[in-house]
Design a protein around this motif. Structure first.
Motif, PDB file in Angstrom:
ATOM      1  N   ALA A 177       0.857  -1.176   0.000  1.00  0.00           N
ATOM      2  CA  ALA A 177       0.000   0.000   0.000  1.00  0.00           C
ATOM      3  C   ALA A 177       0.894   1.227   0.000  1.00  0.00           C
ATOM      4  N   PRO A 178       0.764   2.100  -0.985  1.00  0.00           N
ATOM      5  CA  PRO A 178       1.652   3.256  -1.068  1.00  0.00           C
ATOM      6  C   PRO A 178       1.394   4.248   0.056  1.00  0.00           C
TER       7      PRO A 178
ATOM      8  N   ILE B  28      -7.956  -7.220   1.292  1.00  0.00           N
ATOM      9  CA  ILE B  28      -6.673  -7.558   0.685  1.00  0.00           C
ATOM     10  C   ILE B  28      -5.581  -6.639   1.226  1.00  0.00           C
ATOM     11  N   GLY B  29      -5.856  -5.355   1.288  1.00  0.00           N
ATOM     12  CA  GLY B  29      -4.854  -4.394   1.727  1.00  0.00           C
ATOM     13  C   GLY B  29      -4.466  -4.530   3.174  1.00  0.00           C
TER      14      GLY B  29
ATOM     15  N   THR C 234      -9.555  -2.545  -3.679  1.00  0.00           N
ATOM     16  CA  THR C 234      -9.963  -1.206  -4.103  1.00  0.00           C
ATOM     17  C   THR C 234      -9.686  -1.054  -5.603  1.00  0.00           C
ATOM     18  N   ILE C 235     -10.299  -0.063  -6.207  1.00  0.00           N
ATOM     19  CA  ILE C 235     -10.063   0.215  -7.623  1.00  0.00           C
ATOM     20  C   ILE C 235      -8.584   0.535  -7.847  1.00  0.00           C
ATOM     21  N   LEU C 236      -7.967   1.220  -6.914  1.00  0.00           N
ATOM     22  CA  LEU C 236      -6.545   1.560  -7.041  1.00  0.00           C
ATOM     23  C   LEU C 236      -5.673   0.304  -7.029  1.00  0.00           C
ATOM     24  N   GLN C 237      -5.999  -0.662  -6.175  1.00  0.00           N
ATOM     25  CA  GLN C 237      -5.244  -1.917  -6.143  1.00  0.00           C
ATOM     26  C   GLN C 237      -5.433  -2.691  -7.447  1.00  0.00           C
TER      27      GLN C 237
ATOM     28  N   TYR D 263      -3.317  -4.441 -12.922  1.00  0.00           N
ATOM     29  CA  TYR D 263      -3.365  -4.436 -14.389  1.00  0.00           C
ATOM     30  C   TYR D 263      -2.173  -3.689 -14.969  1.00  0.00           C
ATOM     31  N   ALA D 264      -1.763  -2.617 -14.323  1.00  0.00           N
ATOM     32  CA  ALA D 264      -0.582  -1.878 -14.794  1.00  0.00           C
ATOM     33  C   ALA D 264       0.655  -2.762 -14.724  1.00  0.00           C
TER      34      ALA D 264
END
Length: 164
Positions: A14-15, A27-28, A60-63, A68-69
């Motif tokens: 997690a950044p 998950i986080g 989360t959408i960010l995760q 995908y990135a």
């Protein structure tokens, strides 16, 4: 609580962004040093069972975007930032590039005729992704609705040189 996520693709960290609510997900919050049974979450057998068909965890959408990135970047996970950076960040190879590229080709098949997301197909432009559908929880909290769903499509484009 550890910010590391055990996912089989390397630990997703997690950044350190000033938006902690972006990272609130089961998950986080998992700690790879613990198991699901004796760790801080002590999941019961019902929760463990629902993980088998994709209902026991969330992201989360960010995760999801970071995952995908990573695939689009040939298995290299890049740190997230909401700010313009002076220097490109250093990535970490968390998945064999050949495997990441094979997964991208599988994701492309999802948008082809016979796939579950053929509406995402753009003639002359290689698109890949994954669909997801889940029953919504009932308002009374007693199980899942029989006729209400959440749907999702996440992907990358173009597959040959991902930019989106």
């Amino acid at each position: 609580m550890s910010p590391f996520v055990p996912c089989g693709l390397g630990a997703v960290v997690a950044p350190t962004l000033a938006c902690p609510h972006l990272f609130q997900s089961l998950i986080g919050a998992l700690n790879p040093a613990h198991t699901f049974v004796d760790g801080p979450f002590k999941l019961n057998s019902s929760q463990i069972g629902t993980m088998a068909y994709g209902y026991g965890l969330n992201a989360t959408i960010l995760q999801l975007a970071q995952g995908y990135a990573m695939l689009a970047n040939h298995g290299v996970k890049m740190p997230l930032s909401l700010h313009k950076l002076d220097q490109p960040p250093k990535g970490e190879q968390v998945l064999n590039p050949k495997i990441a590229d094979q997964v991208l080709l599988m994701l492309e098949q999802v948008t082809m005729p016979g796939g579950t997301a053929k509406q995402a197909n753009i003639p002359g432009y290689r698109v890949g992704g994954k669909t997801g559908t889940a029953h919504k929880l009932r308002a009374d909290g007693k199980g899942y609705s029989n006729n209400e769903y959440r749907a999702l499509f996440a992907g990358v484009a173009p597959i040959s040189d991902p930019r989106l």
